[in-house]
Enzyme design. Structure first.
Site, PDB file in Angstrom:
ATOM      1  N   ARG A 119     -38.750 -28.840 -51.507  1.00  0.00           N
ATOM      2  CA  ARG A 119     -39.500 -30.008 -51.048  1.00  0.00           C
ATOM      3  C   ARG A 119     -38.538 -30.888 -50.262  1.00  0.00           C
ATOM      4  O   ARG A 119     -37.342 -30.631 -50.227  1.00  0.00           O
ATOM      5  CB  ARG A 119     -40.118 -30.749 -52.244  1.00  0.00           C
ATOM      6  CG  ARG A 119     -39.146 -30.874 -53.414  1.00  0.00           C
ATOM      7  CD  ARG A 119     -39.310 -32.104 -54.183  1.00  0.00           C
ATOM      8  NE  ARG A 119     -39.110 -33.270 -53.374  1.00  0.00           N
ATOM      9  CZ  ARG A 119     -37.909 -33.716 -53.003  1.00  0.00           C
ATOM     10  NH1 ARG A 119     -36.792 -33.095 -53.338  1.00  0.00           N
ATOM     11  NH2 ARG A 119     -37.807 -34.794 -52.253  1.00  0.00           N
ATOM     12  N   ALA A 175     -38.618 -33.153 -46.436  1.00  0.00           N
ATOM     13  CA  ALA A 175     -38.982 -32.716 -45.079  1.00  0.00           C
ATOM     14  C   ALA A 175     -37.994 -31.723 -44.457  1.00  0.00           C
ATOM     15  O   ALA A 175     -38.405 -30.658 -43.984  1.00  0.00           O
ATOM     16  CB  ALA A 175     -39.170 -33.952 -44.199  1.00  0.00           C
ATOM     17  N   ARG A 179     -48.060 -27.536 -46.099  1.00  0.00           N
ATOM     18  CA  ARG A 179     -47.987 -28.987 -46.311  1.00  0.00           C
ATOM     19  C   ARG A 179     -48.144 -29.685 -44.961  1.00  0.00           C
ATOM     20  O   ARG A 179     -47.420 -29.376 -44.017  1.00  0.00           O
ATOM     21  CB  ARG A 179     -46.650 -29.383 -46.984  1.00  0.00           C
ATOM     22  CG  ARG A 179     -46.497 -28.768 -48.378  1.00  0.00           C
ATOM     23  CD  ARG A 179     -45.423 -29.460 -49.181  1.00  0.00           C
ATOM     24  NE  ARG A 179     -45.841 -30.783 -49.602  1.00  0.00           N
ATOM     25  CZ  ARG A 179     -45.025 -31.670 -50.189  1.00  0.00           C
ATOM     26  NH1 ARG A 179     -43.757 -31.363 -50.385  1.00  0.00           N
ATOM     27  NH2 ARG A 179     -45.472 -32.845 -50.564  1.00  0.00           N
ATOM     28  N   GLN A 202     -39.997 -37.574 -58.170  1.00  0.00           N
ATOM     29  CA  GLN A 202     -38.820 -37.123 -57.414  1.00  0.00           C
ATOM     30  C   GLN A 202     -37.612 -38.026 -57.650  1.00  0.00           C
ATOM     31  O   GLN A 202     -36.479 -37.642 -57.369  1.00  0.00           O
ATOM     32  CB  GLN A 202     -39.132 -37.074 -55.914  1.00  0.00           C
ATOM     33  CG  GLN A 202     -40.064 -35.945 -55.495  1.00  0.00           C
ATOM     34  CD  GLN A 202     -41.514 -36.375 -55.456  1.00  0.00           C
ATOM     35  OE1 GLN A 202     -41.926 -37.275 -56.196  1.00  0.00           O
ATOM     36  NE2 GLN A 202     -42.307 -35.754 -54.613  1.00  0.00           N
ATOM     37  N   ASP A 225     -40.989 -38.419 -43.716  1.00  0.00           N
ATOM     38  CA  ASP A 225     -41.624 -37.115 -43.489  1.00  0.00           C
ATOM     39  C   ASP A 225     -42.124 -36.977 -42.067  1.00  0.00           C
ATOM     40  O   ASP A 225     -42.284 -35.871 -41.561  1.00  0.00           O
ATOM     41  CB  ASP A 225     -42.762 -36.912 -44.493  1.00  0.00           C
ATOM     42  CG  ASP A 225     -42.176 -36.704 -45.870  1.00  0.00           C
ATOM     43  OD1 ASP A 225     -41.896 -37.712 -46.552  1.00  0.00           O
ATOM     44  OD2 ASP A 225     -41.935 -35.545 -46.238  1.00  0.00           O
ATOM     45  N   ASN A 255     -43.787 -41.699 -45.364  1.00  0.00           N
ATOM     46  CA  ASN A 255     -42.844 -41.238 -46.396  1.00  0.00           C
ATOM     47  C   ASN A 255     -43.585 -41.244 -47.731  1.00  0.00           C
ATOM     48  O   ASN A 255     -44.767 -41.630 -47.807  1.00  0.00           O
ATOM     49  CB  ASN A 255     -41.597 -42.129 -46.432  1.00  0.00           C
ATOM     50  CG  ASN A 255     -40.489 -41.528 -47.282  1.00  0.00           C
ATOM     51  OD1 ASN A 255     -40.145 -40.359 -47.125  1.00  0.00           O
ATOM     52  ND2 ASN A 255     -39.954 -42.289 -48.213  1.00  0.00           N
ATOM     53  N   LYS A 256     -42.908 -40.850 -48.761  1.00  0.00           N
ATOM     54  CA  LYS A 256     -43.528 -40.696 -50.089  1.00  0.00           C
ATOM     55  C   LYS A 256     -44.345 -41.917 -50.480  1.00  0.00           C
ATOM     56  O   LYS A 256     -43.932 -43.056 -50.257  1.00  0.00           O
ATOM     57  CB  LYS A 256     -42.413 -40.441 -51.107  1.00  0.00           C
ATOM     58  CG  LYS A 256     -42.853 -40.217 -52.535  1.00  0.00           C
ATOM     59  CD  LYS A 256     -43.916 -39.171 -52.691  1.00  0.00           C
ATOM     60  CE  LYS A 256     -43.523 -37.827 -52.103  1.00  0.00           C
ATOM     61  NZ  LYS A 256     -44.702 -36.893 -52.007  1.00  0.00           N
TER      62      LYS A 256
HETATM   63  O1  MRU Z   1     -43.431 -34.531 -51.476  1.00  0.00           O
HETATM   64  P1  MRU Z   1     -41.966 -34.424 -51.183  1.00  0.00           P
HETATM   65  O2  MRU Z   1     -41.110 -34.467 -52.403  1.00  0.00           O
HETATM   66  O3  MRU Z   1     -41.646 -33.253 -50.284  1.00  0.00           O
HETATM   67  O4  MRU Z   1     -41.653 -35.733 -50.352  1.00  0.00           O
HETATM   68  C1  MRU Z   1     -40.346 -36.017 -49.971  1.00  0.00           C
HETATM   69  C2  MRU Z   1     -40.205 -37.317 -49.302  1.00  0.00           C
HETATM   70  O5  MRU Z   1     -41.135 -38.056 -49.146  1.00  0.00           O
HETATM   71  C3  MRU Z   1     -38.857 -37.634 -48.745  1.00  0.00           C
HETATM   72  O6  MRU Z   1     -38.613 -38.998 -48.809  1.00  0.00           O
HETATM   73  C4  MRU Z   1     -38.811 -37.190 -47.289  1.00  0.00           C
HETATM   74  O7  MRU Z   1     -39.222 -35.852 -47.179  1.00  0.00           O
HETATM   75  C5  MRU Z   1     -37.463 -37.312 -46.711  1.00  0.00           C
HETATM   76  S1  MRU Z   1     -36.427 -36.042 -47.318  1.00  0.00           S
HETATM   77  C6  MRU Z   1     -34.885 -36.115 -46.678  1.00  0.00           C
END
Ligand code: MRU
Length: 365
Positions: free
Chosen positions: A56, A58, A94, A204, A244, A254-255
């Site tokens: 997981r 990006a 995704r 996470q 992302d 982002n998350k």
């Molecule tokens: O759902 P995820 O865990 O893949 O989401 C990850 C995030 O939102 C991160 O902040 C983003 O991908 C940046 S990773 C360097």
């Protein structure tokens, strides 16, 4: 900046295996309770790993997808129809992290002119190149973000940084994006402490705490809802997160929960930084409203993951199977709330002009 380690051993999140036919990943669904690695040996393995979030973040999603194409070409037909099918299958895993589409487009563009017999080896090389580039870009994000963080240090003698989700090395191949400047600060001897939000529902933040602990960086976990109070109380010098997808106007997906932190940071006068490589920027996407937001399975909220009384990793039901649940996995932070974007090329305002100052070659778009 020192490479990331697990129990003292330099480790990457994805590694081609010596058989030249498979890759090894860290199974992130088992962390932080168990550290285990998995072998991906087929297109189906790669697609499942991305969708189920065994990998997981990006940048790592993009690199895994690139290897997924290589696995498809190595283990089946490598004609145009097979290439298109592999790309389509991986792209559907995704929707929000644009690094996925970026990596697939890059590998497909590299393979299309080649004869089928040459495609597996070429895909393998291209995936490895993307992975190496990601490592270097994250290292540079660390270098460019370090002075910004240093400048935020207040009077208390240690830099108090808040982050959300995991944008560390687990989310990339090495170093990470948002955490790269934190590691750079720590490695140069700056006293730094990280406030890590749990990041419900997938937690996470626990991955962030785990990898910060592996590197020896002092940190404290908080419930997501504690972030606003800490910011308002003046206990945070800077917030830094990953992305992302960055739209062409500087809006950032982002998350889920990132937006609330950005609002609270702005209300508290705390700088809010977003760190991401070129592969996360979608110049063709006009603004945040145009970014597709992934809706994930309701059971991610209904069940919690942890260890039981016997120390065994397990799921615990906290809501009945028919409880109505919404689970948007990402939100959009408007560019106006972002103090600076940090990429491998440097830092810039979160705006079209700022992005083009970093990437003038995109001005034609
Ligand atoms: O759902 P995820 O865990 O893949 O989401 C990850 C995030 O939102 C991160 O902040 C983003 O991908 C940046 S990773 C360097």
């Amino acid at each position: 900046m020192a490479a990331m380690r697990v129990n003292g051993t330099p480790t990457r999140t994805i590694r081609p295996l010596a058989d030249g036919q498979s890759v090894e990943i860290i199974d992130q669904t088992a962390l932080p309770h168990d550290y285990r690695c998995l072998r991906l040996a087929s297109l189906a393995d790669a697609a499942h790993a991305i969708r189920s979030m065994q990998v997981r973040g990006a940048p790592l999603i993009g690199v895994t997808a690139a290897y997924g194409v290589a696995l498809a070409m190595a283990h089946g037909s490598a004609d145009d129809a097979s290439l298109d099918a592999a790309v389509a299958r991986l792209a559907a895993t995704r929707p929000t992290a644009v690094n996925l589409r970026w990596a697939l487009t890059r590998v497909a563009t590299c393979l299309r002119p080649l004869a089928a017999a040459a495609r597996a080896a070429a895909a393998w090389r291209e995936a490895a190149t993307i992975a190496e580039e990601d490592v270097e870009q994250c290292r540079r994000i660390g270098e460019h973000g370090l002075p910004l963080l240093r400048a935020c240090a207040g009077e208390r003698g240690r830099l108090e940084v808040m982050t959300h989700c995991n944008a560390g090395w687990l989310a990339a191949v090495d170093f990470g994006t948002a955490l790269a400047p934190v590691y750079a600060a720590f490695d140069e001897g700056l006293a730094v402490h990280v406030w890590v939000s749990e990041t419900r529902p997938r937690n996470q933040g626990l991955l962030t705490a785990w990898e910060l602990a592996q590197h020896g960086v002092p940190h404290t976990l908080i419930a997501d809802n504690a972030a606003g109070a800490l910011l308002a109380a003046g206990r945070i010098d800077a917030v830094i997160v990953g992305a992302d997808r960055i739209a062409g106007n500087g809006d950032v997906a982002n998350k889920i929960g990132t937006y609330l932190k950005a609002l609270a940071a702005a209300a508290s006068g705390v700088p809010f930084f977003v760190a991401a490589p070129r592969s996360t920027i979608d110049f063709a996407c006009p603004d945040g409203a145009a970014i597709p937001i992934e809706e994930r399975a309701a059971d991610e909220l209904r069940l919690v993951h942890g260890r039981d009384a016997h120390g065994l990793a397990t799921h615990l039901r906290q809501l009945p199977a028919d409880a109505a649940v919404a689970n948007p996995a990402f939100d959009v932070t408007p560019a106006a709330l972002i103090s600076a974007l940090i990429s491998e090329r440097g830092s810039s305002p979160a705006s079209r002009a700022g992005l083009l100052a970093l990437y003038p070659e995109e001005a034609h778009a």
